[in-house]
Design an enzyme around this catalytic site. Structure first.
Site, PDB file in Angstrom:
ATOM      1  N   ALA A  71     -18.696   7.017  23.264  1.00 24.86           N
ATOM      2  CA  ALA A  71     -17.318   6.503  23.057  1.00 24.86           C
ATOM      3  C   ALA A  71     -16.648   6.174  24.364  1.00 24.86           C
ATOM      4  O   ALA A  71     -16.570   6.892  25.276  1.00 24.86           O
ATOM      5  CB  ALA A  71     -16.201   7.429  22.393  1.00 24.86           C
ATOM      6  N   GLY A  72     -16.226   4.906  24.760  1.00 21.11           N
ATOM      7  CA  GLY A  72     -15.510   4.506  25.702  1.00 21.11           C
ATOM      8  C   GLY A  72     -16.315   3.822  26.847  1.00 21.11           C
ATOM      9  O   GLY A  72     -15.917   3.112  27.516  1.00 21.11           O
ATOM     10  N   GLY A  82     -14.368   2.562  21.219  1.00 22.25           N
ATOM     11  CA  GLY A  82     -14.117   1.006  21.252  1.00 22.25           C
ATOM     12  C   GLY A  82     -13.356   0.596  22.338  1.00 22.25           C
ATOM     13  O   GLY A  82     -13.255  -0.612  22.519  1.00 22.25           O
ATOM     14  N   LYS A 122     -24.610  12.989  12.713  1.00 27.99           N
ATOM     15  CA  LYS A 122     -23.483  12.943  13.592  1.00 27.99           C
ATOM     16  C   LYS A 122     -22.313  13.099  12.906  1.00 27.99           C
ATOM     17  O   LYS A 122     -21.620  12.710  12.212  1.00 27.99           O
ATOM     18  CB  LYS A 122     -23.523  11.508  14.204  1.00 27.99           C
ATOM     19  CG  LYS A 122     -22.440  11.560  15.471  1.00 27.99           C
ATOM     20  CD  LYS A 122     -22.260   9.927  15.961  1.00 27.99           C
ATOM     21  CE  LYS A 122     -21.208  10.160  17.131  1.00 27.99           C
ATOM     22  NZ  LYS A 122     -20.653   8.809  17.220  1.00 27.99           N
ATOM     23  N   ASN A 127     -22.160   1.521  21.289  1.00 29.47           N
ATOM     24  CA  ASN A 127     -22.101   0.561  20.471  1.00 29.47           C
ATOM     25  C   ASN A 127     -21.328  -0.792  20.539  1.00 29.47           C
ATOM     26  O   ASN A 127     -21.819  -1.875  21.006  1.00 29.47           O
ATOM     27  CB  ASN A 127     -21.693   1.177  19.263  1.00 29.47           C
ATOM     28  CG  ASN A 127     -21.354   0.325  17.925  1.00 29.47           C
ATOM     29  OD1 ASN A 127     -21.945  -0.873  18.062  1.00 29.47           O
ATOM     30  ND2 ASN A 127     -20.867   0.724  16.875  1.00 29.47           N
ATOM     31  N   THR A 128     -19.985  -0.739  20.925  1.00 25.94           N
ATOM     32  CA  THR A 128     -18.896  -1.882  21.047  1.00 25.94           C
ATOM     33  C   THR A 128     -19.447  -2.556  22.232  1.00 25.94           C
ATOM     34  O   THR A 128     -19.468  -4.021  22.133  1.00 25.94           O
ATOM     35  CB  THR A 128     -17.771  -1.360  21.200  1.00 25.94           C
ATOM     36  OG1 THR A 128     -17.295  -0.620  20.201  1.00 25.94           O
ATOM     37  CG2 THR A 128     -16.505  -2.508  21.264  1.00 25.94           C
TER      38      THR A 128
END
EC number: 2.8.1.10
Lengths: 372, 260
Positions: B186-187, B160, B99, B208-209
Site C-alpha cells: 500500500a502506498g 491507493g 491476505k 496495484n494502483t
C-alpha cells in the site's frame, strides 16, 4: 445527538446568500488547494464556479481514477410495490394518484429476480412506496430472504424505518439503504409532503443516524433536484455526508443526483438544474471527497450518461423499470417516472467498455453480511 | 545475475514483486500487465470474484502456472467475518493462503490492529498461511510473528494513495526486528518507491494502483519488475554508507603521524 443538531446551526437563507456571493477570485484560491473542505465545496457549487467546470472535471477525473481505477459498478432497481400512503406532489406513486396499485407476490418477485439475474446483475436495489401495512418490514425481509441466494449485494430504497428494523434486515443480508431527504428546506418539504408519515421532516432527517447506529454497510444520500435551489440543497447534503462520515466511520456512503422526471400527474420543477449544473455538482462532490461513491441512474439521457463516465461517477444503473413487475411480470404497468436512457444493459456495458473502463458486476460478498 | 529466492511458508518466489487485480480497465489488460511484471503472487479480492462460478472472468484470466492466487478479505470489518471469508476462499480456490485485510474504515481502508491480531491467531490455528495487512507498527509485527503468521505486510501509505514510504521510520524498525518476511504493501506509487523499499531490506513489495491506473499498465508492470530487482540487488550489494560529516583531507590528528 443526531444530524439535526448540526442542521439547526445553519440557516437556509444565509447559506443561499453566501453561495450566490462567491467571487471568481475565491474559486481560484480553492482550486489551488490540495484538500477541499466543506466551505470550499460551497464555493465550487456557486454560480461563480461555472467558468471553472472543465478544470474541476479534469481534477475529478484524475482523483476518481486514483481511488476507483478504471471501473464502473453496475446495479439495477427492482420495484416491489407501488402502494403508498403518502401524498408527494412530485411522485407517480402518490396516494392521491388514481393508478392501479400492486405489490409483487413471492412468485412474481422470483420471476423478476430471475429475469434481472439473466441480464448479468449481481447488485440489486429493492424499491417500494411507503405503505407500512402492506410493504412493511416483514414484507421487505421476506423479499430479501427470497432473493438472497441470487445476489451478492442487496440494497433497499423504502420508507424510513426504526433502528431495530434496520438491524433485522441487516441480519437478513441487507447491504445498503438509500434514503434521500428530497429537500432540506423545511417549509418546502412540508409543501410537497402534506400527508402521510413522510410529512415528518425530522424523522426523515434522522434516518441516516438510525442506519449508522444499526451498523449498515452503506448509506445512500441525495436531494431531489427541482423542489428547491439545488445549490443549497447540495450544501446540506454534503454537510450531512461529512457529519455521518465522522460519526459512523465504519459506514460507506454514496450520493445520487435525481432530477425531477415526468410522471403521471407530474410537477414542473421549481428550480431548473441544467446539465452543466449537474456536471459542476458531480465534480464538486468528487473534489470534496475522493472516496464517496457517485451514482447516476437512467433518469439522465444517453449523451449525459456517456460523458459522465469520465466525470467522477462510479456506479450506473441500466435498463431500469420503475413499475412493479416491470421486467417480466407486467411490463406495461404504470411507471413511477419515465426513464431517459432506454438502452439495454448490453448496450450500456459496451458504451462503458468502449471508453476504457471495466464494468464491475460483483463487488461484494454476501458472506460478509450473512455470515451467521 | 543471480537472484536470491524468497521463501514464504511452502512456496518459493523468484520475483519479489507481488501485484493486485483491482482497478484495471479490463481483465485482458490486467493479465497482460501481471504477466509482463513477472509477478508470481497475485492478490484477488474475494468480494470481486464469483466463487460459485468457475468461469468467473477475473479468475479465468489469472489461470497460469506462474501465478499463485492470494485471496484477500477486503471488505470485512471484524475478525469473525475475516475468518469466515478465509474459510470460504480456502474451499473455493483450493488455497490455504490468505491476505488478511480487516479495515472497518471504508474511506482510507486503514487496518484494524486489534481485530487483525485476533483473526491472525485464529487463522493460524486453522492451518492458514496468514499474510496480514497492517499499519507500520513494529510492536504489532512482533505480536503477529508470535501468533505464527508467515510474513507481515505493513503499509507505506494509505491504500491507493501512491504517496510512497510515508512510514519510513517504522518500516526500518520492522525490517530490522522481523524474523518473518516483510512485504511493504500500500502506498507504493512509483517504481522508485519500490526500489527504495527493497534497498531498505524489505523482502518484497505489493503494488496495484500504480500499475493498474497508469497510462500503460504493461510498461509500468515491467518498470516495477526492474525497480524491485534493482533495489534488491543494491540491498544485497550493501549500499555505501552515508556519512553525516565530510571526511577532511587533513584531519586534525594527522600531526601524530609526523611525531613518529
Amino acid at each position: 445527538m443526531s444530524f439535526k443538531n448540526t442542521f439547526e446551526t445553519y440557516d437556509w437563507d444565509t447559506l443561499e446568500k453566501e453561495i450566490y456571493e462567491v467571487t471568481a477570485e475565491e474559486i481560484e484560491k480553492v482550486l489551488l488547494k490540495d484538500k477541499i473542505e466543506l466551505e470550499d465545496f460551497k464555493k465550487l457549487i456557486s454560480p461563480a464556479a461555472k467558468p471553472y467546470i472543465e478544470e474541476m472535471a479534469q481534477r475529478s477525473n484524475t482523483i476518481t481514477k486514483k481511488r476507483f481505477g478504471n471501473t464502473i459498478q453496475m446495479y439495477i432497481p427492482m420495484y416491489l410495490s407501488n402502494e403508498c400512503q403518502n401524498i408527494c406532489t412530485y411522485c407517480g406513486f402518490s396516494m392521491d394518484n388514481g393508478i392501479r396499485r400492486r405489490t409483487l407476490s413471492d412468485t412474481e418477485i422470483l420471476q423478476e429476480a430471475e429475469h434481472i439475474k439473466k441480464l448479468g446483475y449481481d447488485h440489486i436495489l429493492l424499491v417500494t412506496g411507503e405503505a407500512n401495512k402492506t410493504v412493511g418490514v416483514s414484507y421487505i425481509k421476506h423479499a430479501i430472504d427470497l432473493i438472497r441466494s441470487q445476489f451478492s449485494n442487496i440494497s433497499i430504497e423504502v420508507q424510513p424505518l426504526l433502528q431495530e428494523e434496520y438491524e433485522t434486515l441487516i441480519q437478513s443480508g441487507l447491504y445498503a439503504v438509500l434514503v434521500y431527504q428530497e429537500t432540506y428546506h423545511k417549509a418546502t418539504y412540508k409543501t410537497h409532503h402534506p400527508k402521510g408519515r413522510k410529512s415528518n421532516f425530522d424523522y426523515r432527517l434522522d434516518t441516516p443516524d438510525r442506519l449508522g447506529k444499526a451498523g449498515i454497510h452503506k448509506i445512500g444520500l441525495g436531494a431531489l433536484f427541482g423542489l428547491e435551489d439545488w445549490r443549497v440543497d447540495s450544501f446540506y447534503t454534503a454537510l450531512h455526508l461529512k457529519y455521518l462520515q465522522k460519526t459512523y466511520w465504519k459506514t460507506k456512503y454514496s450520493i445520487s443526483f435525481p432530477r425531477l422526471r415526468p410522471h403521471q400527474g407530474g410537477l414542473d420543477p421549481k428550480v431548473e438544474m441544467t446539465d452543466a449544473d449537474l456536471v459542476q455538482l458531480i465534480c464538486a462532490y468528487r473534489l470534496l471527497d475522493e472516496d464517496v461513491e457517485l451514482s447516476l441512474s437512467t433518469r439522465e439521457n444517453e449523451l449525459f450518461r456517456n460523458h459522465s463516465v469520465h466525470l467522477g461517477i462510479t456506479s450506473f444503473s441500466a435498463e431500469s423499470k420503475t413499475n412493479p413487475g416491470g421486467y417480466s411480470v407486467e411490463p406495461e404497468s404504470l411507471e413511477q417516472f419515465e426513464i431517459s436512457d432506454e438502452r439495454t444493459t448490453e448496450e450500456i456495458k459496451n458504451m462503458i467498455q468502449s471508453q476504457g473502463y471495466e464494468v464491475v458486476w460483483k463487488d461484494w460478498s454476501k458472506s460478509y453480511v450473512n455470515f451467521i | 545475475m543471480t537472484t536470491d529466492i524468497l521463501n514464504i511458508a511452502d512456496k518459493t518466489f523468484k520475483s519479489r514483486l507481488f501485484t493486485g487485480t483491482g482497478k484495471f480497465s479490463s481483465s485482458d489488460k490486467m493479465r497482460e500487465a501481471i504477466i509482463a511484471s513477472e509477478s508470481e503472487l497475485v492478490t484477488v479480492a474475494l468480494k470481486r470474484v464469483d466463487l460459485e462460478n468457475e468461469s468467473d472472468d477475473m479468475l479465468a484470466h489469472l489461470k497460469s502456472n506462474q501465478i499463485n492466487l492470494l485471496p484477500n478479505t477486503s471488505g470485512v470489518r471484524t475478525a469473525k467475518e475475516a475468518v469466515f471469508a478465509a474459510e470460504l476462499a480456502r474451499e473455493a480456490l483450493q488455497t490455504n493462503w490468505v491476505k488478511l485485510e480487516i479495515h472497518p474504515d471504508p474511506r482510507y481502508l486503514l487496518p484494524d490492529p486489534i481485530e487483525t491480531l485476533k483473526a491472525a491467531e485464529e487463522l493460524v490455528k486453522l492451518g492458514f498461511v496468514v499474510m496480514p495487512y497492517i499499519h507500520a507498527d513494529p510492536v504489532l509485527c512482533k505480536r503477529l510473528e508470535e501468533v505464527g503468521v508467515q510474513c507481515v505486510m505493513p503499509l507505506g501509505a494509505p491504500i491507493g494513495s501512491n504517496k510512497g514510504l510515508k512510514t519510513l521510520e517504522f518500516l526500518e524498525i520492522i525490517i530490522e526486528q522481523s524474523n518473518v518476511p516483510v512485504i511493504v504493501d500500500a502506498g507504493i506509487g512509483a517504481p522508485s518507491h519500490a526500489a527504495y523499499a527493497m534497498e531498505l531490506g524489505a523482502d518484497a513489495v505489493l503494488v496495484n494502483t500504480a500499475i493498474a491506473v497508469s497510462q500503460n499498465p504493461v510498461e509500468m508492470g515491467i518498470a516495477f519488475k526492474m525497480a524491485v530487482e534493482a533495489g534488491r540487488m543494491a540491498y544485497n550489494a550493501k549500499l555505501a554508507p552515508i556519512k553525516k560529516h565530510a571526511e577532511a583531507s587533513s584531519p586534525l590528528t594527522s600531526f601524530l603521524n609526523d611525531l613518529n
